[in-house]
Design a protein around this motif. Sequence first.
Motif, mmCIF file in Angstrom:
data_model
loop_
_atom_site.group_PDB
_atom_site.id
_atom_site.type_symbol
_atom_site.label_atom_id
_atom_site.label_comp_id
_atom_site.label_asym_id
_atom_site.label_seq_id
_atom_site.Cartn_x
_atom_site.Cartn_y
_atom_site.Cartn_z
ATOM 1 N N GLN A 278 -0.905 14.093 -3.340
ATOM 2 C CA GLN A 278 -1.076 12.884 -4.148
ATOM 3 C C GLN A 278 -0.931 11.631 -3.308
ATOM 4 O O GLN A 278 -1.618 10.626 -3.547
ATOM 5 C CB GLN A 278 -0.058 12.876 -5.292
ATOM 6 C CG GLN A 278 -0.390 13.837 -6.425
ATOM 7 C CD GLN A 278 0.713 13.916 -7.462
ATOM 8 O OE1 GLN A 278 1.846 13.490 -7.211
ATOM 9 N NE2 GLN A 278 0.394 14.435 -8.630
ATOM 10 N N GLN A 279 -0.056 11.672 -2.310
ATOM 11 C CA GLN A 279 0.090 10.527 -1.416
ATOM 12 C C GLN A 279 -1.188 10.293 -0.614
ATOM 13 O O GLN A 279 -1.587 9.142 -0.376
ATOM 14 C CB GLN A 279 1.280 10.745 -0.469
ATOM 15 C CG GLN A 279 2.630 10.805 -1.151
ATOM 16 C CD GLN A 279 2.945 9.546 -1.929
ATOM 17 O OE1 GLN A 279 3.067 8.462 -1.363
ATOM 18 N NE2 GLN A 279 3.070 9.682 -3.234
ATOM 19 N N LEU A 280 -1.849 11.377 -0.209
ATOM 20 C CA LEU A 280 -3.134 11.219 0.483
ATOM 21 C C LEU A 280 -4.182 10.645 -0.471
ATOM 22 O O LEU A 280 -4.998 9.789 -0.072
ATOM 23 C CB LEU A 280 -3.596 12.568 1.032
ATOM 24 C CG LEU A 280 -2.701 13.237 2.080
ATOM 25 C CD1 LEU A 280 -3.326 14.542 2.561
ATOM 26 C CD2 LEU A 280 -2.431 12.318 3.263
ATOM 27 N N ASP A 281 -4.185 11.121 -1.730
ATOM 28 C CA ASP A 281 -5.100 10.564 -2.729
ATOM 29 C C ASP A 281 -4.870 9.062 -2.878
ATOM 30 O O ASP A 281 -5.822 8.270 -2.935
ATOM 31 C CB ASP A 281 -4.891 11.243 -4.095
ATOM 32 C CG ASP A 281 -5.287 12.709 -4.090
ATOM 33 O OD1 ASP A 281 -6.053 13.114 -3.195
ATOM 34 O OD2 ASP A 281 -4.828 13.446 -4.987
ATOM 35 N N THR A 282 -3.596 8.665 -2.967
ATOM 36 C CA THR A 282 -3.253 7.255 -3.142
ATOM 37 C C THR A 282 -3.720 6.425 -1.957
ATOM 38 O O THR A 282 -4.328 5.354 -2.122
ATOM 39 C CB THR A 282 -1.722 7.101 -3.308
ATOM 40 O OG1 THR A 282 -1.309 7.789 -4.490
ATOM 41 C CG2 THR A 282 -1.322 5.635 -3.403
ATOM 42 N N ALA A 283 -3.436 6.914 -0.757
ATOM 43 C CA ALA A 283 -3.806 6.167 0.447
ATOM 44 C C ALA A 283 -5.311 5.999 0.565
ATOM 45 O O ALA A 283 -5.800 4.947 1.007
ATOM 46 C CB ALA A 283 -3.261 6.879 1.679
ATOM 47 N N ASP A 284 -6.073 7.014 0.168
ATOM 48 C CA ASP A 284 -7.528 6.964 0.282
ATOM 49 C C ASP A 284 -8.155 6.068 -0.771
ATOM 50 O O ASP A 284 -9.293 5.617 -0.612
ATOM 51 C CB ASP A 284 -8.091 8.378 0.157
ATOM 52 C CG ASP A 284 -9.567 8.450 0.530
ATOM 53 O OD1 ASP A 284 -9.926 7.934 1.607
ATOM 54 O OD2 ASP A 284 -10.350 9.008 -0.265
ATOM 55 N N SER A 285 -7.403 5.805 -1.844
ATOM 56 C CA SER A 285 -7.973 5.084 -2.978
ATOM 57 C C SER A 285 -7.565 3.625 -3.060
ATOM 58 O O SER A 285 -8.150 2.860 -3.822
ATOM 59 C CB SER A 285 -7.571 5.776 -4.299
ATOM 60 O OG SER A 285 -7.960 7.130 -4.294
ATOM 61 N N THR A 286 -6.544 3.225 -2.299
ATOM 62 C CA THR A 286 -6.052 1.854 -2.404
ATOM 63 C C THR A 286 -6.611 0.975 -1.294
ATOM 64 O O THR A 286 -6.976 1.459 -0.222
ATOM 65 C CB THR A 286 -4.509 1.825 -2.348
ATOM 66 O OG1 THR A 286 -4.053 0.487 -2.585
ATOM 67 C CG2 THR A 286 -3.999 2.293 -0.996
ATOM 68 N N THR A 287 -6.672 -0.334 -1.593
ATOM 69 C CA THR A 287 -7.069 -1.307 -0.568
ATOM 70 C C THR A 287 -5.871 -2.113 -0.082
ATOM 71 O O THR A 287 -6.020 -2.976 0.775
ATOM 72 C CB THR A 287 -8.136 -2.270 -1.135
ATOM 73 O OG1 THR A 287 -7.616 -2.915 -2.309
ATOM 74 C CG2 THR A 287 -9.412 -1.511 -1.492
ATOM 75 N N LYS B 247 2.815 3.056 3.206
ATOM 76 C CA LYS B 247 3.939 3.715 2.531
ATOM 77 C C LYS B 247 3.561 5.129 2.096
ATOM 78 O O LYS B 247 4.330 6.083 2.294
ATOM 79 C CB LYS B 247 4.360 2.882 1.321
ATOM 80 C CG LYS B 247 5.437 3.506 0.463
ATOM 81 C CD LYS B 247 5.755 2.589 -0.722
ATOM 82 C CE LYS B 247 6.727 3.221 -1.679
ATOM 83 N NZ LYS B 247 7.006 2.325 -2.849
ATOM 84 N N ALA B 248 2.370 5.276 1.528
ATOM 85 C CA ALA B 248 1.922 6.593 1.050
ATOM 86 C C ALA B 248 1.774 7.585 2.195
ATOM 87 O O ALA B 248 1.981 8.788 2.006
ATOM 88 C CB ALA B 248 0.609 6.457 0.296
ATOM 89 N N LEU B 249 1.431 7.110 3.372
ATOM 90 C CA LEU B 249 1.194 7.997 4.507
ATOM 91 C C LEU B 249 2.433 8.179 5.387
ATOM 92 O O LEU B 249 2.337 8.716 6.494
ATOM 93 C CB LEU B 249 0.036 7.462 5.354
ATOM 94 C CG LEU B 249 -1.330 7.428 4.664
ATOM 95 C CD1 LEU B 249 -2.395 6.860 5.597
ATOM 96 C CD2 LEU B 249 -1.725 8.826 4.192
ATOM 97 N N THR B 250 3.602 7.752 4.887
ATOM 98 C CA THR B 250 4.851 7.898 5.620
ATOM 99 C C THR B 250 5.736 8.924 4.922
ATOM 100 O O THR B 250 6.023 8.807 3.727
ATOM 101 C CB THR B 250 5.588 6.552 5.726
ATOM 102 O OG1 THR B 250 4.739 5.602 6.383
ATOM 103 C CG2 THR B 250 6.874 6.707 6.536
ATOM 104 N N PHE B 251 6.160 9.945 5.664
ATOM 105 C CA PHE B 251 6.923 11.069 5.111
ATOM 106 C C PHE B 251 8.205 11.241 5.918
ATOM 107 O O PHE B 251 8.163 11.343 7.143
ATOM 108 C CB PHE B 251 6.088 12.356 5.176
ATOM 109 C CG PHE B 251 4.701 12.205 4.593
ATOM 110 C CD1 PHE B 251 4.467 12.494 3.266
ATOM 111 C CD2 PHE B 251 3.642 11.773 5.383
ATOM 112 C CE1 PHE B 251 3.201 12.370 2.721
ATOM 113 C CE2 PHE B 251 2.367 11.634 4.855
ATOM 114 C CZ PHE B 251 2.144 11.937 3.516
ATOM 115 N N VAL B 252 9.332 11.296 5.221
ATOM 116 C CA VAL B 252 10.634 11.405 5.873
ATOM 117 C C VAL B 252 11.312 12.703 5.453
ATOM 118 O O VAL B 252 11.431 12.997 4.259
ATOM 119 C CB VAL B 252 11.538 10.204 5.516
ATOM 120 C CG1 VAL B 252 12.909 10.356 6.176
ATOM 121 C CG2 VAL B 252 10.882 8.902 5.954
#
Length: 448
Positions: free
Chosen positions: A149-158, A165-170
């Motif tokens: 879902q984070q990848l979906d969010t990153a691909d869909s937002t401008t 933030k979506a592409l950062t995983f801790v």
Amino acid sequence: MSKTVTKVPRILIVGGGYVGLYTALRLQRRLRRDEAAITVIDPQSYMTYQPFLPEAAAGNLSPRHVVVPLRRVLRRVEVLNGRAVRIDHAARTVEFEPNAGPNREIGYDVLVMAAGSVSRTLPVPGLAEWGIGFKTVGEAIHLRNHVLQQLDTADSTTDADERRKALTFVFVGAGFAGVEAIAELEDMARDACALYPSIRPEDLRFHLVEASDRILPEVGPEMGRWALDQLRGRGVEIRLGTRLESAVDQHIRLSDGTAFDAGTLVWTAGVKPSPVVAASDLPTDGKGRVVADEYLRVAGHDDAYAAGDNAAVPDLTAPGEFCAPNAQHAVRQTKVLGDNIVARLRGKEPKPYRHAYVGSVAGLGLHMGVANVYGVKVRGVLAWFLHRTYHLSRVPTVNRKTRVMADWTLSLFFRREFVSLGGLEQPRLPFEMAANPQFEDGRLRRVS
């Protein structure tokens, strides 16, 4: 003339994980029906084979194939789904809270403490609100859905900040669970980038935070350093000697002064005994574990036994030490534990648990692993093969072994699926939105 009915002793096993399932299997095979009645208490109706959770999270294994249905394999055992909330061993009773209905007391003659462990958390601000654990199959699948879902969010937002933030995983904690989880999910996310035109693998930021000075201590310093170099070579930022200080509103602050936003926070920093241990009158040590002797009997009791994560079992191969809380010891302890209960019921002498730790294997994603077995250090594809072979041999039942093998065989010919099924976690939401008059076209209608 009426026939006298002799009451058979009840063996009550608290927990249906490694120790609970394997002990019940051992007793089921070795005891006659007229020798004892066996009951297992666990909130779930299945046992989770935890070493396969990283592969389930990455989509290499079906979630159904990393669990073993208790009722299917324990055909001569009573399985009760719910929690043991209090144990009064002096009275030989357990207060049982079923998943539905009122609590009730269950009496027993022999007790087996197999409650296992839960995540050991710290009072870090924001952790309870945003953190994801990694001990259950539900958490593993939720994490998989969340990462996709984070990848979906990153691909869909401008919005550049939201995308970063979506592409950062801790991931916090660099033992088996943390390292295998971050390795498998980084591997999956990198492969999934091929489906997202705007995301490159180098856009992903994976952070592994560890308070000590090394990762994977179980495989030894040399293999731990090699694993660290491999992960860093794949772009994983590993911060040793560092603690998570805050995660309020998904803003990560670390003890080394680093601060950034992250859409994903996974907590794998240790475990502690199940809370039911503290809610009992059994003796415990400074770490909250049930104190057991070399026969796996609870100290001071000949009708109570303990093994696995919730037990402090002396390691006879290393005087003064205790057995490590891992699957290798847990599975082997159950054979001795089950046999000693049988010996007690039949008036025979028990045998001590003695097992020299043979080493460890760890997976680092597809075709990559590390192993230290009998002092022989292996890395790369061979270690990955050893990792899979060892754990396949440990999974109970031929049924599950076959299904796991089928998943791995299919993966040789087809790419894994990159589908987020987050809706499975809220299956009634679409219906509730349709049935609620405050919703219109999937949005909450403003009421003036």
